[in-house]
Motif scaffolding. Structure first.
Motif, PDB file in Angstrom:
ATOM      1  N   THR A 150       0.829  -1.208   0.000  1.00 54.78           N
ATOM      2  CA  THR A 150       0.000   0.000   0.000  1.00 54.78           C
ATOM      3  C   THR A 150       0.861   1.255   0.000  1.00 54.78           C
ATOM      4  OG1 THR A 150      -1.807  -1.110   1.166  1.00 54.78           O
ATOM      5  CG2 THR A 150      -1.735   1.283   1.318  1.00 54.78           C
ATOM      6  N   ASP A 151       1.922   1.232   0.790  1.00 57.87           N
ATOM      7  CA  ASP A 151       2.853   2.362   0.845  1.00 57.87           C
ATOM      8  C   ASP A 151       3.589   2.535  -0.481  1.00 57.87           C
ATOM      9  OD1 ASP A 151       4.762   4.303   1.612  1.00 57.87           O
ATOM     10  OD2 ASP A 151       6.121   2.749   2.336  1.00 57.87           O
ATOM     11  N   LEU A 152       4.141   1.455  -0.999  1.00 57.58           N
ATOM     12  CA  LEU A 152       4.938   1.544  -2.227  1.00 57.58           C
ATOM     13  C   LEU A 152       4.107   1.962  -3.437  1.00 57.58           C
ATOM     14  CD1 LEU A 152       7.138  -1.665  -1.809  1.00 57.58           C
ATOM     15  CD2 LEU A 152       7.845   0.715  -1.457  1.00 57.58           C
ATOM     16  N   LEU A 153       2.860   1.491  -3.480  1.00 58.26           N
ATOM     17  CA  LEU A 153       1.993   1.797  -4.627  1.00 58.26           C
ATOM     18  C   LEU A 153       1.213   3.094  -4.455  1.00 58.26           C
ATOM     19  CD1 LEU A 153       0.566  -1.794  -5.271  1.00 58.26           C
ATOM     20  CD2 LEU A 153       2.383  -0.625  -6.529  1.00 58.26           C
ATOM     21  N   GLY A 154       1.269   3.665  -3.248  1.00 51.89           N
ATOM     22  CA  GLY A 154       0.544   4.904  -3.006  1.00 51.89           C
ATOM     23  C   GLY A 154      -0.963   4.746  -3.133  1.00 51.89           C
ATOM     24  N   LEU A 155      -1.496   3.644  -2.625  1.00 45.43           N
ATOM     25  CA  LEU A 155      -2.914   3.356  -2.785  1.00 45.43           C
ATOM     26  C   LEU A 155      -3.773   4.278  -1.920  1.00 45.43           C
ATOM     27  CD1 LEU A 155      -2.892  -0.554  -2.763  1.00 45.43           C
ATOM     28  CD2 LEU A 155      -2.823   1.000  -4.719  1.00 45.43           C
ATOM     29  N   SER A 156      -5.000   4.481  -2.368  1.00 40.46           N
ATOM     30  CA  SER A 156      -5.950   5.287  -1.624  1.00 40.46           C
ATOM     31  C   SER A 156      -6.427   4.542  -0.384  1.00 40.46           C
ATOM     32  CB  SER A 156      -7.160   5.623  -2.510  1.00 40.46           C
ATOM     33  OG  SER A 156      -7.875   4.433  -2.824  1.00 40.46           O
ATOM     34  N   ARG A 157      -7.199   5.230   0.446  1.00 44.74           N
ATOM     35  CA  ARG A 157      -7.691   4.607   1.676  1.00 44.74           C
ATOM     36  C   ARG A 157      -8.514   3.365   1.383  1.00 44.74           C
ATOM     37  NH1 ARG A 157     -11.365   8.201   5.534  1.00 44.74           N
ATOM     38  NH2 ARG A 157     -12.618   8.215   3.613  1.00 44.74           N
ATOM     39  N   THR A 158      -9.438   3.473   0.426  1.00 41.87           N
ATOM     40  CA  THR A 158     -10.295   2.328   0.110  1.00 41.87           C
ATOM     41  C   THR A 158      -9.503   1.190  -0.501  1.00 41.87           C
ATOM     42  OG1 THR A 158     -12.220   3.767  -0.212  1.00 41.87           O
ATOM     43  CG2 THR A 158     -12.312   1.561  -1.195  1.00 41.87           C
ATOM     44  N   ALA A 159      -8.641   1.509  -1.470  1.00 43.61           N
ATOM     45  CA  ALA A 159      -7.850   0.471  -2.129  1.00 43.61           C
ATOM     46  C   ALA A 159      -6.870  -0.168  -1.152  1.00 43.61           C
ATOM     47  CB  ALA A 159      -7.099   1.063  -3.324  1.00 43.61           C
ATOM     48  N   GLY A 160      -6.248   0.639  -0.314  1.00 41.73           N
ATOM     49  CA  GLY A 160      -5.296   0.104   0.650  1.00 41.73           C
ATOM     50  C   GLY A 160      -5.954  -0.795   1.673  1.00 41.73           C
ATOM     51  N   THR A 161      -7.102  -0.351   2.187  1.00 41.51           N
ATOM     52  CA  THR A 161      -7.823  -1.184   3.158  1.00 41.51           C
ATOM     53  C   THR A 161      -8.255  -2.495   2.531  1.00 41.51           C
ATOM     54  OG1 THR A 161      -8.652   0.807   4.273  1.00 41.51           O
ATOM     55  CG2 THR A 161      -9.779  -1.259   4.743  1.00 41.51           C
ATOM     56  N   SER A 162      -8.752  -2.420   1.304  1.00 43.99           N
ATOM     57  CA  SER A 162      -9.203  -3.629   0.604  1.00 43.99           C
ATOM     58  C   SER A 162      -8.054  -4.594   0.387  1.00 43.99           C
ATOM     59  CB  SER A 162      -9.835  -3.252  -0.735  1.00 43.99           C
ATOM     60  OG  SER A 162     -10.967  -2.417  -0.564  1.00 43.99           O
ATOM     61  N   LEU A 163      -6.886  -4.063   0.001  1.00 44.31           N
ATOM     62  CA  LEU A 163      -5.729  -4.927  -0.239  1.00 44.31           C
ATOM     63  C   LEU A 163      -5.278  -5.605   1.054  1.00 44.31           C
ATOM     64  CD1 LEU A 163      -3.451  -6.016  -2.011  1.00 44.31           C
ATOM     65  CD2 LEU A 163      -2.161  -3.923  -1.492  1.00 44.31           C
ATOM     66  N   VAL A 164      -5.202  -4.847   2.141  1.00 39.34           N
ATOM     67  CA  VAL A 164      -4.744  -5.406   3.412  1.00 39.34           C
ATOM     68  C   VAL A 164      -5.688  -6.503   3.888  1.00 39.34           C
ATOM     69  CG1 VAL A 164      -4.383  -4.908   5.852  1.00 39.34           C
ATOM     70  CG2 VAL A 164      -3.475  -3.357   4.121  1.00 39.34           C
ATOM     71  N   LEU A 165      -6.981  -6.224   3.860  1.00 42.91           N
ATOM     72  CA  LEU A 165      -7.943  -7.210   4.353  1.00 42.91           C
ATOM     73  C   LEU A 165      -8.025  -8.424   3.434  1.00 42.91           C
ATOM     74  CD1 LEU A 165     -10.831  -4.924   5.657  1.00 42.91           C
ATOM     75  CD2 LEU A 165      -8.949  -5.980   6.930  1.00 42.91           C
ATOM     76  N   ALA A 166      -7.913  -8.204   2.126  1.00 43.29           N
ATOM     77  CA  ALA A 166      -7.947  -9.327   1.191  1.00 43.29           C
ATOM     78  C   ALA A 166      -6.738 -10.229   1.378  1.00 43.29           C
ATOM     79  CB  ALA A 166      -8.001  -8.812  -0.249  1.00 43.29           C
ATOM     80  N   ALA A 167      -5.564  -9.622   1.543  1.00 39.20           N
ATOM     81  CA  ALA A 167      -4.347 -10.410   1.754  1.00 39.20           C
ATOM     82  C   ALA A 167      -4.438 -11.211   3.045  1.00 39.20           C
ATOM     83  CB  ALA A 167      -3.127  -9.490   1.786  1.00 39.20           C
ATOM     84  N   ALA A 168      -4.928 -10.569   4.098  1.00 40.12           N
ATOM     85  CA  ALA A 168      -5.072 -11.270   5.376  1.00 40.12           C
ATOM     86  C   ALA A 168      -6.083 -12.403   5.275  1.00 40.12           C
ATOM     87  CB  ALA A 168      -5.498 -10.275   6.455  1.00 40.12           C
ATOM     88  N   LEU A 169      -7.168 -12.170   4.527  1.00 40.88           N
ATOM     89  CA  LEU A 169      -8.202 -13.199   4.376  1.00 40.88           C
ATOM     90  C   LEU A 169      -7.683 -14.400   3.606  1.00 40.88           C
ATOM     91  CD1 LEU A 169     -11.116 -14.150   4.694  1.00 40.88           C
ATOM     92  CD2 LEU A 169     -11.679 -12.884   2.607  1.00 40.88           C
ATOM     93  N   VAL A 170      -6.977 -14.154   2.511  1.00 41.13           N
ATOM     94  CA  VAL A 170      -6.443 -15.251   1.698  1.00 41.13           C
ATOM     95  C   VAL A 170      -5.428 -16.060   2.491  1.00 41.13           C
ATOM     96  CG1 VAL A 170      -5.061 -15.817  -0.333  1.00 41.13           C
ATOM     97  CG2 VAL A 170      -6.873 -14.115  -0.507  1.00 41.13           C
ATOM     98  N   ALA A 171      -4.511 -15.364   3.179  1.00 38.42           N
ATOM     99  CA  ALA A 171      -3.488 -16.065   3.962  1.00 38.42           C
ATOM    100  C   ALA A 171      -4.123 -16.845   5.100  1.00 38.42           C
ATOM    101  CB  ALA A 171      -2.476 -15.067   4.497  1.00 38.42           C
ATOM    102  N   GLY A 172      -5.049 -16.220   5.800  1.00 41.91           N
ATOM    103  CA  GLY A 172      -5.697 -16.896   6.919  1.00 41.91           C
ATOM    104  C   GLY A 172      -6.518 -18.087   6.471  1.00 41.91           C
ATOM    105  N   ALA A 173      -7.221 -17.936   5.350  1.00 44.70           N
ATOM    106  CA  ALA A 173      -8.035 -19.039   4.836  1.00 44.70           C
ATOM    107  C   ALA A 173      -7.159 -20.204   4.390  1.00 44.70           C
ATOM    108  CB  ALA A 173      -8.901 -18.554   3.678  1.00 44.70           C
ATOM    109  N   ALA A 174      -6.034 -19.894   3.743  1.00 45.13           N
ATOM    110  CA  ALA A 174      -5.137 -20.943   3.264  1.00 45.13           C
ATOM    111  C   ALA A 174      -4.553 -21.740   4.429  1.00 45.13           C
ATOM    112  CB  ALA A 174      -4.016 -20.332   2.427  1.00 45.13           C
ATOM    113  N   MET A 175      -4.042 -21.023   5.440  1.00 41.49           N
ATOM    114  CA  MET A 175      -3.453 -21.721   6.571  1.00 41.49           C
ATOM    115  C   MET A 175      -4.533 -22.408   7.404  1.00 41.49           C
ATOM    116  SD  MET A 175      -0.719 -22.693   8.091  1.00 41.49           S
ATOM    117  CE  MET A 175       0.676 -21.628   7.659  1.00 41.49           C
TER     118      MET A 175
END
Length: 228
Positions: A150-175
């Motif tokens: 999110t920092d490197l890509l300069g994402l907006s609040r909505t895009a950054g929040t979506s990316l963080v939660l999506a990444a956490a969801l995918v990782a958590g679901a996989a494990m």
């Protein structure tokens, strides 16, 4: 003038939303802890969730589950954290490097402490299961990686929040899938581990930023005094 040695690891635009997520996640962890304290069998929620079990997962999916599970083992987690920290330092993001270690470490440490406090077991009295430390680790790792992106890509609040939660969801679901498939945890253990990471990492990131900002301010104030 004061300056920061590095960008905030928790972008200001995401603090309110991820702070709310952390509070809600902590509530879920607490509720599940109360519901399953001292239990040694799957609860009603576990029986409702239709997931593969240790008896139903066969090769090649069992190999996939074992590979994912390895990422949460001491050797596997150390390898991915060292690689991630190296990448953060090469990208000149020292705060992200600190969070990668502290966030994952505190998430696993919190899960371990909760296991002893809750006392839920699986496959015998010595196998504490709630919450899943493996799930907490991989979720925390993905959370921090998404914050860095999110920092490197300069994402907006909505895009950054979506990316963080999506990444956490995918990782958590996989494990979580891998742990349940291998018979190491109940589904609610995985949910508890996921929520543990969601509660711990934002708080750790905020604390790192506060400490780093204070250090930067003191160094900036010390500079003019040294030149006098």
């Amino acid at each position: 003038m004061t300056g920061r040695p590095a960008p905030a690891v928790l972008p200001p635009s995401l603090r309110a939303r991820l702070g709310l997520v952390a509070v809600l996640a902590a509530l879920v962890v607490a509720v599940l802890a109360v519901l399953y304290a001292g239990h040694s069998r799957p609860g009603r929620v576990d029986r409702w969730i239709i997931l593969p079990t240790a008896d139903s997962v066969r090769p090649p999916w069992r190999y996939v589950a074992l590979a994912v599970d390895f990422l949460g083992e001491p050797a596997g987690s150390a390898m991915v954290v060292v690689a991630a920290v190296t990448g953060c330092l090469l990208l000149r993001r020292p705060r992200a490097a600190v969070l990668m270690v502290a966030g994952a470490g505190l998430a696993v440490g919190t899960a371990t402490l909760l296991k002893h406090l809750v006392g839920r077991t699986i496959h015998g009295a010595d196998n504490l299961s709630y919450p899943s430390g493996h799930t907490a680790f991989l979720t925390a790792f993905a959370f921090v990686a998404a914050l860095l992106a999110t920092d490197l890509l300069g994402l907006s609040r909505t895009a950054g929040t979506s990316l963080v939660l999506a990444a956490a969801l995918v990782a958590g679901a996989a494990m979580g899938w891998a742990e349940v498939a291998l018979g190491a945890h109940y589904p609610t253990d995985a949910l508890g581990g996921w929520c543990t990471a969601l509660a711990v990492v934002p708080a750790t990131a905020w604390l790192i930023d506060r400490i780093a900002d204070r250090i930067a301010d003191r160094l900036a104030d010390a500079g003019p005094r040294a030149r006098r």
